[in-house]
Design a protein around this motif. Sequence first.
Motif, PDB file in Angstrom:
ATOM      1  N   LEU A 108     -10.083   7.107   9.618  1.00  0.00           N
ATOM      2  CA  LEU A 108     -11.539   7.180   9.656  1.00  0.00           C
ATOM      3  C   LEU A 108     -12.139   5.881   9.103  1.00  0.00           C
ATOM      4  O   LEU A 108     -11.483   5.164   8.343  1.00  0.00           O
ATOM      5  N   PRO A 109     -13.377   5.556   9.456  1.00  0.00           N
ATOM      6  CA  PRO A 109     -14.018   4.358   8.896  1.00  0.00           C
ATOM      7  C   PRO A 109     -14.079   4.443   7.376  1.00  0.00           C
ATOM      8  O   PRO A 109     -14.319   5.508   6.804  1.00  0.00           O
ATOM      9  N   GLY A 110     -13.849   3.314   6.708  1.00  0.00           N
ATOM     10  CA  GLY A 110     -13.862   3.283   5.248  1.00  0.00           C
ATOM     11  C   GLY A 110     -15.058   2.527   4.702  1.00  0.00           C
ATOM     12  O   GLY A 110     -15.864   1.957   5.443  1.00  0.00           O
ATOM     13  N   LEU A 111     -15.158   2.516   3.382  1.00  0.00           N
ATOM     14  CA  LEU A 111     -16.245   1.813   2.713  1.00  0.00           C
ATOM     15  C   LEU A 111     -15.959   0.323   2.573  1.00  0.00           C
ATOM     16  O   LEU A 111     -16.873  -0.479   2.400  1.00  0.00           O
ATOM     17  N   GLN A 112     -14.681  -0.063   2.643  1.00  0.00           N
ATOM     18  CA  GLN A 112     -14.304  -1.451   2.433  1.00  0.00           C
ATOM     19  C   GLN A 112     -12.942  -1.721   3.042  1.00  0.00           C
ATOM     20  O   GLN A 112     -12.200  -0.794   3.386  1.00  0.00           O
ATOM     21  N   ASP A 113     -12.620  -2.999   3.206  1.00  0.00           N
ATOM     22  CA  ASP A 113     -11.276  -3.406   3.581  1.00  0.00           C
ATOM     23  C   ASP A 113     -10.451  -3.588   2.313  1.00  0.00           C
ATOM     24  O   ASP A 113     -10.998  -3.728   1.216  1.00  0.00           O
ATOM     25  N   ILE A 114      -9.137  -3.591   2.466  1.00  0.00           N
ATOM     26  CA  ILE A 114      -8.266  -3.881   1.330  1.00  0.00           C
ATOM     27  C   ILE A 114      -8.478  -5.327   0.916  1.00  0.00           C
ATOM     28  O   ILE A 114      -8.498  -6.235   1.739  1.00  0.00           O
ATOM     29  N   LYS A 115      -8.655  -5.532  -0.390  1.00  0.00           N
ATOM     30  CA  LYS A 115      -8.891  -6.867  -0.920  1.00  0.00           C
ATOM     31  C   LYS A 115      -7.714  -7.302  -1.792  1.00  0.00           C
ATOM     32  O   LYS A 115      -6.966  -6.470  -2.311  1.00  0.00           O
ATOM     33  N   ARG A 116      -7.576  -8.607  -1.943  1.00  0.00           N
ATOM     34  CA  ARG A 116      -6.544  -9.122  -2.842  1.00  0.00           C
ATOM     35  C   ARG A 116      -6.782  -8.593  -4.258  1.00  0.00           C
ATOM     36  O   ARG A 116      -7.911  -8.537  -4.720  1.00  0.00           O
ATOM     37  N   ASN A 117      -5.706  -8.203  -4.900  1.00  0.00           N
ATOM     38  CA  ASN A 117      -5.676  -7.681  -6.272  1.00  0.00           C
ATOM     39  C   ASN A 117      -6.106  -6.221  -6.376  1.00  0.00           C
ATOM     40  O   ASN A 117      -6.135  -5.671  -7.479  1.00  0.00           O
ATOM     41  N   ASP A 118      -6.436  -5.567  -5.255  1.00  0.00           N
ATOM     42  CA  ASP A 118      -6.628  -4.111  -5.290  1.00  0.00           C
ATOM     43  C   ASP A 118      -5.316  -3.431  -5.669  1.00  0.00           C
ATOM     44  O   ASP A 118      -4.230  -3.875  -5.256  1.00  0.00           O
ATOM     45  N   VAL A 119      -5.399  -2.347  -6.434  1.00  0.00           N
ATOM     46  CA  VAL A 119      -4.227  -1.528  -6.732  1.00  0.00           C
ATOM     47  C   VAL A 119      -4.187  -0.411  -5.687  1.00  0.00           C
ATOM     48  O   VAL A 119      -5.111   0.396  -5.599  1.00  0.00           O
ATOM     49  N   ARG A 171       0.122  -3.724  -6.612  1.00  0.00           N
ATOM     50  CA  ARG A 171      -1.070  -4.547  -6.452  1.00  0.00           C
ATOM     51  C   ARG A 171      -0.959  -5.348  -5.153  1.00  0.00           C
ATOM     52  O   ARG A 171       0.091  -5.935  -4.858  1.00  0.00           O
ATOM     53  N   CYS A 172      -2.036  -5.371  -4.386  1.00  0.00           N
ATOM     54  CA  CYS A 172      -2.062  -6.138  -3.140  1.00  0.00           C
ATOM     55  C   CYS A 172      -2.244  -7.609  -3.483  1.00  0.00           C
ATOM     56  O   CYS A 172      -3.326  -8.038  -3.887  1.00  0.00           O
ATOM     57  N   ILE A 173      -1.189  -8.390  -3.305  1.00  0.00           N
ATOM     58  CA  ILE A 173      -1.228  -9.813  -3.623  1.00  0.00           C
ATOM     59  C   ILE A 173      -1.773 -10.616  -2.439  1.00  0.00           C
ATOM     60  O   ILE A 173      -2.495 -11.595  -2.612  1.00  0.00           O
ATOM     61  N   GLY A 174      -1.421 -10.188  -1.219  1.00  0.00           N
ATOM     62  CA  GLY A 174      -1.869 -10.908  -0.036  1.00  0.00           C
ATOM     63  C   GLY A 174      -2.292  -9.963   1.065  1.00  0.00           C
ATOM     64  O   GLY A 174      -1.663  -8.919   1.271  1.00  0.00           O
ATOM     65  N   ILE A 175      -3.375 -10.299   1.765  1.00  0.00           N
ATOM     66  CA  ILE A 175      -3.849  -9.499   2.892  1.00  0.00           C
ATOM     67  C   ILE A 175      -3.384 -10.146   4.196  1.00  0.00           C
ATOM     68  O   ILE A 175      -2.829 -11.253   4.190  1.00  0.00           O
ATOM     69  N   MET A 344      -1.053  -4.369  14.354  1.00  0.00           N
ATOM     70  CA  MET A 344      -1.569  -3.854  13.086  1.00  0.00           C
ATOM     71  C   MET A 344      -1.720  -4.978  12.070  1.00  0.00           C
ATOM     72  O   MET A 344      -1.108  -6.039  12.198  1.00  0.00           O
ATOM     73  N   ASP A 345      -2.521  -4.699  11.046  1.00  0.00           N
ATOM     74  CA  ASP A 345      -2.602  -5.574   9.877  1.00  0.00           C
ATOM     75  C   ASP A 345      -1.503  -5.199   8.887  1.00  0.00           C
ATOM     76  O   ASP A 345      -1.093  -4.026   8.799  1.00  0.00           O
ATOM     77  N   TYR A 346      -1.059  -6.184   8.107  1.00  0.00           N
ATOM     78  CA  TYR A 346       0.001  -5.975   7.121  1.00  0.00           C
ATOM     79  C   TYR A 346      -0.437  -6.548   5.772  1.00  0.00           C
ATOM     80  O   TYR A 346      -1.370  -7.362   5.705  1.00  0.00           O
ATOM     81  N   TYR A 347       0.290  -6.143   4.707  1.00  0.00           N
ATOM     82  CA  TYR A 347      -0.084  -6.541   3.349  1.00  0.00           C
ATOM     83  C   TYR A 347       1.173  -6.852   2.542  1.00  0.00           C
ATOM     84  O   TYR A 347       2.272  -6.377   2.852  1.00  0.00           O
ATOM     85  N   TRP A 348       0.987  -7.657   1.490  1.00  0.00           N
ATOM     86  CA  TRP A 348       2.090  -8.017   0.588  1.00  0.00           C
ATOM     87  C   TRP A 348       1.791  -7.404  -0.773  1.00  0.00           C
ATOM     88  O   TRP A 348       0.806  -7.736  -1.416  1.00  0.00           O
ATOM     89  N   MET A 349       2.650  -6.475  -1.197  1.00  0.00           N
ATOM     90  CA  MET A 349       2.443  -5.718  -2.434  1.00  0.00           C
ATOM     91  C   MET A 349       3.478  -6.100  -3.481  1.00  0.00           C
ATOM     92  O   MET A 349       4.661  -6.211  -3.175  1.00  0.00           O
ATOM     93  N   MET A 350       3.018  -6.267  -4.740  1.00  0.00           N
ATOM     94  CA  MET A 350       3.926  -6.573  -5.833  1.00  0.00           C
ATOM     95  C   MET A 350       3.509  -5.830  -7.093  1.00  0.00           C
ATOM     96  O   MET A 350       2.325  -5.557  -7.304  1.00  0.00           O
TER      97      MET A 350
END
Length: 402
Positions: A108-119, A171-175, A344-350
Amino acid sequence: MSWKFWQKNNDGKPKKKKSKSREWVDAIVFAVIAATIIRVFFIEAYTIPTGSMERSLLIGDFLFVSKVNYGARIPMTPIAFPFAHHTMPYTTSTKAYWDGVQWKYHRLPGLQDIKRNDVVVFNYPQGDTVAVEAQNRDYYQLVRNSSWKEINSSYTIIYRPVDKRENYIKRCIGISGDIISMKDGLVSVNGKPEKLKNTGQFSYAVTFKSAEVNFGIFEEMGFKLSGDYPDITPLAEGSYKFNGTEPMMNEVKKLDFVSSVKELSSAAADRESDVFPFDPKRNWNVDNFGPVQIPKKGWTVQLDSNTMPLYERCIRIYEGNKLEKSGAGWLVNGQPASSYTFKMDYYWMMGDNRHNSLDSRYWGFVPEDHIVGKALFIWMSYDTDGTFFGKIRWNRLLRGIN
């Protein structure tokens, strides 16, 4: 309660009063349905079982995770037991879902995109859960170098749908689209160094001038000296390994009986083949890797011997393509292909506890269909190693996560 409240009673007969048991059943059914809707589409409670995010998040922290921020994911396995994840309560192997019905990924539509440093909370991207420890490095080698038949003969594999895999929090290090690298434990995003947050911790070698040290001083500073995961362990005579945040270690440096404080690198402890992308041509380890570009929806990558170790799993597993080697080139779904465009979009988590975290350095990118939600705040924190009156960490209650 009446499930047909919109229908009028026109027969003139008095309505039969419900029994107490029927009222209780109706109330329970309504509560389960309402709670399930809230849990799936709005907010859900989670707990922190490991120390991979210390000191940002501690073992025993109870969180609320928002499904609304990034947009709620429509259940991919819709038929499941309420309030259970992948196994029934008080069991270790009884499935709490039926995988006979599987829906495609939609959000579903969200309020925001995933941002760097989001947990972020997400489903474990490595895929199938193995009955041995997930951190077992022999398993990683087996996955990379063996056939599935050989894997099945050596390990017990539990096949689960994406939304029923283990929940991880990092933590999302890279989007998507970012270029990630790491040198001597310092991450760089798009060429810009990004220091570890003050709440994250690293490993240090601390040498003392004397063998007579009052370790109670370190406990007053916030270091944990006992329990399953102590922050201070011996390295050599007069030298100890400290796990702590940068502000904590700055205080340690000021102590007059401390001779030196040095960051510890994992380069000597981790073989190159242990880390993503399991490519012997790349001399990467958990503190030194990259640069690597995170796939973005619509981005086209050339398929060659340099890129395939990085993106093969995304193309084959996450995006569901049949990928085959053909001579000097590749076949994608039976057709010759020299490039591939990601869907799809991908993310780097650490993890914030950099030397005690199983994260993207081991299994690579996290696809968008694995994303569960954004960690909002801690509503309860329970310390099993605390004293009788100190088991609840009162200073962490209702604390926001950043």
